[in-house]
Design a protein around this motif. Structure first.
Motif, PDB file in Angstrom:
ATOM      1  N   GLY A  99      65.983 -47.443  -2.329  1.00 19.39           N
ATOM      2  CA  GLY A  99      66.152 -48.286  -3.499  1.00 19.39           C
ATOM      3  C   GLY A  99      65.514 -49.632  -3.258  1.00 19.39           C
ATOM      4  O   GLY A  99      65.332 -50.053  -2.112  1.00 19.39           O
ATOM      5  N   ALA A 100      65.159 -50.307  -4.320  1.00 14.70           N
ATOM      6  CA  ALA A 100      64.521 -51.617  -4.214  1.00 14.70           C
ATOM      7  C   ALA A 100      65.460 -52.747  -4.608  1.00 14.70           C
ATOM      8  O   ALA A 100      65.242 -53.888  -4.238  1.00 14.70           O
ATOM      9  N   GLN A 156      52.318 -39.821  -4.722  1.00 17.86           N
ATOM     10  CA  GLN A 156      51.240 -40.123  -5.662  1.00 17.86           C
ATOM     11  C   GLN A 156      51.806 -40.434  -7.052  1.00 17.86           C
ATOM     12  O   GLN A 156      51.344 -41.363  -7.715  1.00 17.86           O
ATOM     13  N   GLN A 157      52.829 -39.705  -7.473  1.00 19.50           N
ATOM     14  CA  GLN A 157      53.462 -39.988  -8.770  1.00 19.50           C
ATOM     15  C   GLN A 157      54.119 -41.364  -8.773  1.00 19.50           C
ATOM     16  O   GLN A 157      54.021 -42.096  -9.764  1.00 19.50           O
ATOM     17  N   LEU A 158      54.778 -41.712  -7.672  1.00 14.67           N
ATOM     18  CA  LEU A 158      55.353 -43.058  -7.563  1.00 14.67           C
ATOM     19  C   LEU A 158      54.264 -44.113  -7.670  1.00 14.67           C
ATOM     20  O   LEU A 158      54.429 -45.141  -8.336  1.00 14.67           O
ATOM     21  N   ASN A 159      53.140 -43.859  -7.011  1.00 15.39           N
ATOM     22  CA  ASN A 159      52.014 -44.792  -7.044  1.00 15.39           C
ATOM     23  C   ASN A 159      51.455 -44.935  -8.457  1.00 15.39           C
ATOM     24  O   ASN A 159      51.164 -46.050  -8.907  1.00 15.39           O
ATOM     25  N   GLU A 174      59.020 -50.164 -10.668  1.00 17.94           N
ATOM     26  CA  GLU A 174      58.305 -49.019 -10.102  1.00 17.94           C
ATOM     27  C   GLU A 174      57.509 -49.420  -8.867  1.00 17.94           C
ATOM     28  O   GLU A 174      57.477 -48.693  -7.878  1.00 17.94           O
ATOM     29  N   GLU A 175      56.865 -50.583  -8.920  1.00 23.87           N
ATOM     30  CA  GLU A 175      56.099 -51.051  -7.761  1.00 23.87           C
ATOM     31  C   GLU A 175      57.032 -51.370  -6.593  1.00 23.87           C
ATOM     32  O   GLU A 175      56.743 -51.025  -5.445  1.00 23.87           O
ATOM     33  N   ALA A 176      58.158 -51.998  -6.886  1.00 19.13           N
ATOM     34  CA  ALA A 176      59.130 -52.311  -5.831  1.00 19.13           C
ATOM     35  C   ALA A 176      59.687 -51.034  -5.211  1.00 19.13           C
ATOM     36  O   ALA A 176      59.892 -50.968  -3.989  1.00 19.13           O
TER      37      ALA A 176
END
Length: 169
Positions: A76-77, A20-23, A34-36
């Motif tokens: 990782g992105a 949820q924090q990542l979202n 952050e979205e990637a």
């Protein structure tokens, strides 16, 4: 023909909060790193579900809680940067031979300063510098018939296997 190992991913409450924090960070910075990173994390969770995926087993380190029954996966992105996130998980074997292994996601956090390993140890309620064998020896026997004697050291502090909070069905 060999049957593949059946695995279901389960997000612990802490891992749900991590996701949820990542979202939330991705929503504040759409189309950015952050979205990637959120997308890469979701893809990795799908890869961890249903089959074995290359993970790195963790070893005992006296500077952290004993996570030797856990694995880590890098997320990782950007292929040109070191993956900034780690997923710490542990496989909880079914009681029956035809059951499904539950892969519990304990923590999704930064690799920086080993944050993910500190968080995972806290969430599992494990003290720093104490081995799983020592923790198992400290446990008092119980007469509660609902506690299965075949539960392993790997699952002594986990919720019941029948808990219906699987991420993927």
């Amino acid at each position: 023909m060999r049957h593949s190992l059946r695995i279901r991913v389960h997000l612990s409450p802490g891992a749900r909060a991590d996701l949820q924090q990542l979202n939330e960070r991705a929503l504040k910075h759409p189309h950015g790193k952050e979205e990637a990173l959120l997308e890469a994390t979701i893809v990795m969770l799908h890869r961890l579900n249903g089959r074995r995926h290359p993970t790195k087993p963790l070893d005992y380190n006296p500077h952290f809680a004993d996570l030797s029954d856990c694995d880590t996966t890098y997320v990782g992105a950007d292929p040109y940067e070191k993956p900034p996130l780690r997923i710490v998980s542990r496989d909880i074997r079914p009681r029956r031979s035809d059951g499904i292994t539950r892969r519990e996601i304990v923590a999704i956090a930064a690799r920086q300063d080993s944050k993910v390993y500190r968080v995972a140890g806290q969430r599992l309620g494990r003290p720093v510098g104490v081995t799983l064998a020592d923790l198992a020896a400290q446990r008092e026997p119980t007469a509660d018939p609902s506690r299965s004697p075949e539960r392993s050291v790997n699952s002594f502090d986990s919720p019941p296997v029948d808990e219906p909070h699987f991420l993927f069905e």
